[in-house]
Design an enzyme around this catalytic site. Structure first.
Site, PDB file in Angstrom:
ATOM      1  N   HIS A 134     -61.376 -46.098 -23.937  1.00  0.00           N
ATOM      2  CA  HIS A 134     -63.168 -46.008 -24.268  1.00  0.00           C
ATOM      3  C   HIS A 134     -63.012 -47.431 -25.536  1.00  0.00           C
ATOM      4  CE1 HIS A 134     -64.075 -42.885 -21.780  1.00  0.00           C
ATOM      5  NE2 HIS A 134     -62.462 -42.450 -22.425  1.00  0.00           N
ATOM      6  N   ARG A 135     -62.393 -47.898 -26.769  1.00  0.00           N
ATOM      7  CA  ARG A 135     -62.668 -48.468 -26.941  1.00  0.00           C
ATOM      8  C   ARG A 135     -63.057 -50.056 -26.890  1.00  0.00           C
ATOM      9  NH1 ARG A 135     -57.734 -48.327 -30.394  1.00  0.00           N
ATOM     10  NH2 ARG A 135     -58.279 -46.844 -31.799  1.00  0.00           N
ATOM     11  N   ALA A 136     -62.397 -50.434 -25.432  1.00  0.00           N
ATOM     12  CA  ALA A 136     -62.777 -51.163 -24.976  1.00  0.00           C
ATOM     13  C   ALA A 136     -64.401 -51.360 -24.244  1.00  0.00           C
ATOM     14  CB  ALA A 136     -62.072 -51.432 -23.271  1.00  0.00           C
ATOM     15  N   THR A 182     -66.309 -51.833 -27.843  1.00  0.00           N
ATOM     16  CA  THR A 182     -66.249 -53.386 -28.281  1.00  0.00           C
ATOM     17  C   THR A 182     -67.305 -54.439 -27.380  1.00  0.00           C
ATOM     18  OG1 THR A 182     -63.751 -52.563 -28.637  1.00  0.00           O
ATOM     19  CG2 THR A 182     -64.815 -55.072 -29.148  1.00  0.00           C
TER      20      THR A 182
END
Lengths: 618, 304
Positions: free
Chosen positions: B239-241, B244
């Site tokens: 989910h960081r993707a 970001t």
């Protein structure tokens, strides 16, 4: 520089670096005893002593980084010892760079590249610039050519095969006269800034670098800078083609390695390569003689004068036309010349790297990095303050602290940190490539397994190698590595078929494992053998099958005595098992595994389970 | 010694862009620069500090000791006075700055762990030898690596906000320009700097404007939906993707002095922040990032 007889080419390269301090990372490569250290000494003599720093191979990380030292046992009030070794160095020398441990090598190179040194002052660090030129030596036999690539400029010392010159070496060892006198260098230095670089020369330099297949863009600049220095040495006003060509030999050849290694089988490749370059250099000579205005000795490959020690191409008589427009084939010529040069730097595996290096390795590998296990009173790399204080506490009441100290601590209280470093395994696959098994398929499976294992190799720090045996001999297909791309390149096509020289395979494996063990003290190589055990070729080709078998059992016993862990994976499946592989495993004191289905995943899993038994249970 | 001016670097636009938006907005989470030797990686990182307000570059040497990274007790002080005092480490120094790790793939495992921990929490906790101490340590993590020397652990890979692959320049003219500028720089640093003074100032101003504008940049829900769809379609687990991509897109919009995020920002951001998060099958011949980025391009264009 008169100290060193001959070697004009190397000397000129070094002179260039003395003229142009931009060339700040210099490698001197040569076989043992060709005068690398002598050359280093000659270099040092050009600089004041206080600016020179010798970095010993056993240097510690602390020393390089300038870790704060404790003035505890020092009588001096202001202990100046907490600066980095490189602090305010102008010249950094590492003879025997290859013997430094890998992490130190990297650290040193990084510091020199970053051109900064941390300075610790009252627990407040600041950076001071580091402007040092670094000279390091490498042995020609050294297998790890990646060390060459740290250099901006690389000079090679060649053994001299000329009687009169050799005797000269013996007689004139201590002649103080210099070939490049300090004044000469100084003058060249002043000329340096006025050397002109025309656009044609820039273009030529870039095209040479691109054409050579060198992927380091920095080479462009290094090439031009070297050419400028050479021009300054020759008192020329601008860079000419000959300077570019000469400079390319110093700055590009050592970065060309990639091109040399292709997935082709090694012997065949080197053959064709050499032939090709011979062809070319012949052609080159012709064209050189045809073009009258070019001095022959320089377009002839730069080869002649370095061996004979002749004076370098005389100044002047440059061909003005050649400068105005760079002919197409100029680039090609230079690239051919560079290929010859880099061939000299990267000798094919014919030279056996037999050397005395094993012993030196020992001490440098000790892990001064890593996690602390516990405190011990036996001295190690670092003191554990906490444990030392605890040890001293019971005596607080009876001891009187020394002047200026609040606590009384005696020598016997001092405790040290015992550190442990995670160490990977070394795995060697020994694979039967003879026709007695379905070799092609097995090869694919093993390759798959190696790729699978290498993918995890970074985390587990494992290194993997592979040896195959077929017909009459065993071949090291993949030298130990943990790099995926390298393995992929080298495991391209592996030939199969022929008889089964099991003994030869085992012997090779034993040799490699022992070598590995000598080099990396802690790592015990793990041997994985894939075979049906049906040996039918002896060490000396032509023996009977039973001779072959008894020979291989003898070597198997040798491996067992060395206590290398072994797993034998039987390639014979189903009913027709002879139990030969099982017998072999017994002789090896190893583990015998018969897999129902041989797949890459299966093999990888088997190996993993053996090496990292806790992994699955976490 | 002076740094080479950022604006004087020829080409390598993607790397420059990635560095600048990280400078504008540290929340993007750093950048990993993958590439061969001699492609101006270090030069660019060091030059970046000059165009950012109040930021310096802190170097983490590959073989630094744990003590040095985390910080340790000032032993001399303890022994002399009996007081415990902490000697700050590199992580303390990196607070509010750029932490530059050259050859990050060769960093030792236990250092990687520390780095991950700190980067995630923004706090460095020191628990050793009877001291507990913590201090904030928020930094822009910039790493460089040469993939030929070994890959990075997936955990650490994901931690880098952006990732750019750079190659050496193939055009002869451009390379000649590189040499020309470098020669000029080496010969006369003052004059060279003067020549780029105006560009540098402009860039600085643009960055500062972008920093001011950033909090007001808006993104509409449809675009957020696009990002989520994209990630799902590409099979990205992190989910960081997504976060970001959106943060980077906002920053890009601010950089271009817009108060609203547009689809092209999303595309640019995705190109920078997704490649290293895609699952890679090393067994396949064509595993290159370019191909996947190409795919990305079509996806975003289709959505238009």
């Amino acid at each position: 520089m008169k100290r060193l007889v001959g070697q004009m080419k190397a000397k000129r390269g070094i002179a260039a670096t003395l003229v142009n301090p931009y060339l700040d990372r210099v490698c001197i490569i040569g076989a043992g005893g060709t005068g690398k250290t002598t050359l280093l000494e000659a270099i040092v003599s050009y600089f004041p002593k206080k600016d020179t720093v010798f970095v010993p191979t056993h240097v510690t990380t602390e020393k390089l980084l300038g870790e704060k030292e404790i003035a505890l046992f020092s009588q001096l009030e202001n202990n100046p010892g907490n600066h980095s070794l490189l602090y305010q160095a102008k010249i950094v020398i590492t003879d025997q760079f290859a013997l430094m441990s890998e992490s130190k090598q990297r650290l040193l190179v990084q510091m020199l590249k970053n051109k900064q040194v941390h300075v610790d002052q009252n627990s407040d660090f600041s950076n001071t610039p580091l402007r040092a030129q670094w000279f390091y030596c490498l042995d020609q036999e050294n297998e790890d050519k990646s060390l060459l690539k740290h250099a901006k400029l690389c000079v090679q010392l060649l053994p001299i095969f000329d009687v009169s010159e050799r005797s000269n070496i013996l007689f004139t060892a201590d002649n103080p006269e210099r070939e490049y006198a300090l004044e000469e260098i100084e003058k060249a230095k002043q000329r340096l800034s006025s050397v002109q670089v025309s656009d044609e020369m820039l273009r030529l330099a870039v095209e040479v670098v691109i054409g050579s297949g060198c992927r380091n863009q920095e080479a462009d600049i290094d090439l031009i800078e070297t050419a400028r220095a050479l021009a300054a040495l020759d008192s020329d006003e601008s860079i000419e083609v000959k300077h570019i060509e000469e400079a390319a030999g110093y700055t590009v050849a050592h970065r060309m390695e990639e091109q040399q290694e292709s997935p082709l089988p090694e012997s065949a490749e080197s053959h064709t390569n050499r032939e090709a370059s011979e062809d070319h250099s012949e052609g080159e000579n012709h064209s050189a003689t045809n073009r009258e205005s070019m001095p022959i000795d320089h377009s002839g490959g730069g080869y002649d004068y370095e061996a004979s020690g002749e004076p370098l191409p005389k100044q002047g008589s440059p061909n003005n036309e050649a400068i105005a427009e760079v002919p197409e084939d100029e680039v090609d010529q230079m690239i051919t010349y560079l290929k010859v040069q880099s061939d000299l730097l990267y000798p094919k595996r014919t030279i056996q790297p037999q050397s005395t290096k094993g012993k030196h390795r020992e001490g440098t590998n000790a892990g001064d990095n890593g996690r602390m296990l516990r405190a011990v009173s036996r001295p190690t790399e670092s003191i554990s303050l906490y444990h030392t204080l605890i040890a001293a506490t019971p005596y607080r009441k009876v001891r009187v602290p020394k002047e200026g100290m609040t606590l009384a601590i005696e020598k016997e209280d001092i405790r040290y940190k015992l550190k442990e470093q995670q160490q990977g395994f070394t795995i060697l696959f020994l694979v039967d490539a003879s026709s007695s098994i379905a070799a092609k398929k097995h090869m694919r499976v093993v390759k798959g397994a190696i790729f699978e294992l290498l993918q995890q190799a970074y985390q587990k720090r494992d290194r993997i190698g592979m040896v195959t045996f077929r017909k009459t001999e065993a071949v090291e297909v993949l030298p130990f590595t943990n790099k995926f791309p390298e393995a992929k390149r080298k495991l391209g096509e592996i030939s199969t078929g022929g008889k089964t020289p099991l003994a030869a395979g085992l012997e090779k494996a034993l040799y490699l494992c022992e070598k590995e063990k000598r080099m990396h003290k802690q790592a015990l190589p793990y041997l994985v053998i894939l075979t049906d055990g049906n040996a039918n070729e002896t060490l000396k080709p032509g023996g009977t099958a039973s001779q072959a078998r008894s020979e291989s059992y003898q070597i198997a016993r040798k491996i067992a005595i060395k206590q290398f862990p072994v797993t034998v994976i039987d390639t014979q499946q189903g009913k027709s098992q002879f139990g030969l592989a099982e017998e072999l495993a017994t002789a090896l004191d190893g583990e015998y595994i018969s897999l129902d289905v041989l797949t890459d995943k299966n093999i990888a899993k088997t190996v993993q389970r053996r090496l990292h038994p806790l992994e699955g249970k976490r | 010694m002076k740094n080479y001016p950022f604006t004087a670097i020829v080409g390598q636009e993607k790397m420059k862009k990635a560095l600048i938006i990280n400078g504008i907005n540290p929340k993007i989470g750093g950048v990993l620069i993958q590439g061969e030797k001699g492609t101006a990686k270090s030069t660019a990182v060091r030059a970046l500090a000059d165009v950012l307000p109040d930021i310096s570059v802190v170097n983490l040497p590959v073989s630094a000791t744990e003590d040095r990274v985390v910080g340790t007790l000032d032993m001399e002080r303890i022994l002399k006075t009996g007081e415990k005092k902490l000697e700050p480490g590199i992580l303390a120094k990196a607070d509010g700055n750029i932490l530059y790790v050259d050859e990050v793939n060769l960093l030792e495992d236990h250092l990687v762990d520390i780095l991950l921990d700190t980067a995630a929490m923004g706090v460095n906790r020191i628990e050793r030898e009877g001291v507990s101490y913590e201090h904030s340590s928020r930094f822009v993590l910039v790493g460089t690596m040469n993939p030929e020397e070994g890959m990075l652990r997936p955990q650490l890979l994901d931690r880098f906000g952006l990732c750019v692959n750079i190659e050496s320049e193939k055009k002869v003219e451009e390379r000649m320009e590189v040499i020309r500028r470098r020669l000029h720089f080496e010969r006369n640093q003052e004059a060279f700097e003067k020549r780029y003074e105006q560009d540098q100032r402009k860039l600085k101003e643009q960055i500062q404007w972008a920093q001011k504008l950033l909090p007001t940049v808006e993104i509409d829900d449809a675009l957020i939906g696009t990002v989520a769809e994209l990630s799902i379609e590409l099979g990205i687990e992190s989910h960081r993707a997504d976060i970001t991509v959106i943060t980077a897109a906002q920053t890009l919009a601010a950089w271009k002095q817009r108060a609203v995020v547009q689809l092209e920002d999303i595309y640019e951001a995705a190109e920078l922040s997704l490649p290293h998060r895609l699952l890679q099958d090393p067994m396949k011949e064509k595993s290159s990032y370019e191909e996947l980025v190409e795919l990305l391009r079509y996806k975003v264009v289709d959505n238009k």
